[in-house]
Design an enzyme around this catalytic site. Structure first.
Site, mmCIF file in Angstrom:
data_model
loop_
_atom_site.group_PDB
_atom_site.id
_atom_site.type_symbol
_atom_site.label_atom_id
_atom_site.label_comp_id
_atom_site.label_asym_id
_atom_site.label_seq_id
_atom_site.Cartn_x
_atom_site.Cartn_y
_atom_site.Cartn_z
ATOM 1 C CB SER A 196 -0.667 -0.018 1.275
ATOM 2 O OG SER A 196 -1.633 1.390 1.535
ATOM 3 C CE1 TYR A 245 -3.882 -2.099 5.162
ATOM 4 C CE2 TYR A 245 -3.410 0.386 4.737
ATOM 5 C CZ TYR A 245 -3.535 -0.986 4.173
ATOM 6 O OH TYR A 245 -3.696 -1.426 2.986
#
Ligand code: 8X3
Length: 250
Positions: free
Chosen positions: A137, A150
């Site tokens: 990501s 995350y």
């Protein structure tokens, strides 16, 4: 020989789109996920059991993951590409308000599940001089409020990808970290705990990336000549960029 890709988290979003793209390019796929009904529907949509093989298990469960891999029939046992797509975000709260169970769920899926599947398939991938694509990501690079664990898991995914390349030197195995930004998929409904209003607000007027855009990128990586390794790709919608650094004034 027809190639085979194993795609984790194929029951929605990126994984579903990647499976469809690979099949449309003539590959066979092994599609994994936790929802048998969705896997069955996907296998049908992909052309049936000769083309697509479902494996239903929870990637956080090492024994279940191992049993699933060992259950592969001979026609799907040779694997040319592992697409480590399964992953999730839980919440966007500041660290000091986060639920520890949410953090562990992200670590167990995004890190432990990913390395488990990779380790289980590495010998096969070395045999086929195959490809590993890991879905990281932009949060691997760029911190933002609420990204905490995350972002940490995705930084792991990126660095693990690069480390794998070092260890696989000379084996002919390619490894790529794909690092998407704002993307429209079920991922966001999971992140918001099913809050459709928050989902709609996030994407309103933003023209976000779509799962097909990521599938296009992953397939491009896979289709390149065998001597080319794309180490990492960071990809955002044009609408997304950076804001100023925060300065708190007391
Ligand atoms: C999630 C993408 O932009 O929400 O992987 O950090 S973003």
């Amino acid at each position: 020989m027809q190639k085979t890709a194993l795609i984790t988290g194929a029951t929605a979003g990126f994984g579903d789109a990647i499976a469809r793209r690979f099949v449309s390019e003539g590959w066979k796929v092994i599609v994994t996920g936790r929802r048998q009904d969705r896997l069955d529907a996907l296998v049908q949509a992909l052309g049936g059991p000769q083309i697509a093989h479902p494996l239903c298990f929870d990637i956080r469960d090492e024994a279940a993951t191992k049993a699933a891999v060992e259950s592969l029939p001979a026609s799907f046992a040779r694997i040319d590409a592992l697409i480590n797509n399964a992953g999730l975000a839980r919440g966007t709260a500041p660290a000091q308000q986060c639920d520890l169970d949410d953090w562990k769920a992200m670590i167990d899926t995004n890190i432990t599940g990913l390395v488990t599947m990779t380790r289980l398939l590495l010998d096969r991938l070395i045999e086929t001089r195959g490809l590993v694509v890991n879905l990281a990501s932009i949060a691997a690079h760029w911190p933002y409020p609420g990204g905490n664990v995350y972002g940490g898991t995705k930084a792991f995914v990126r660095q693990f990808s690069l480390g794998l390349r070092s260890d696989l030197s000379g084996k002919g195995v390619r490894v790529t970290s794909i690092e998407p930004g704002l993307s429209e998929s079920e991922f966001t409904l999971v992140r918001t705990g099913g809050d459709q209003a928050a989902y709609d607000k996030l994407y309103a007027g933003a023209d976000p990336l779509q799962p097909e855009d990521i599938a296009e990128t992953v397939y491009w990586v896979a289709a390149l000549p065998a001597h080319i390794n794309i180490n990492a790709i960071e990809i955002m919608p044009v609408s997304q960029s950076w804001g100023p650094l925060n300065v708190h004034r007391g």
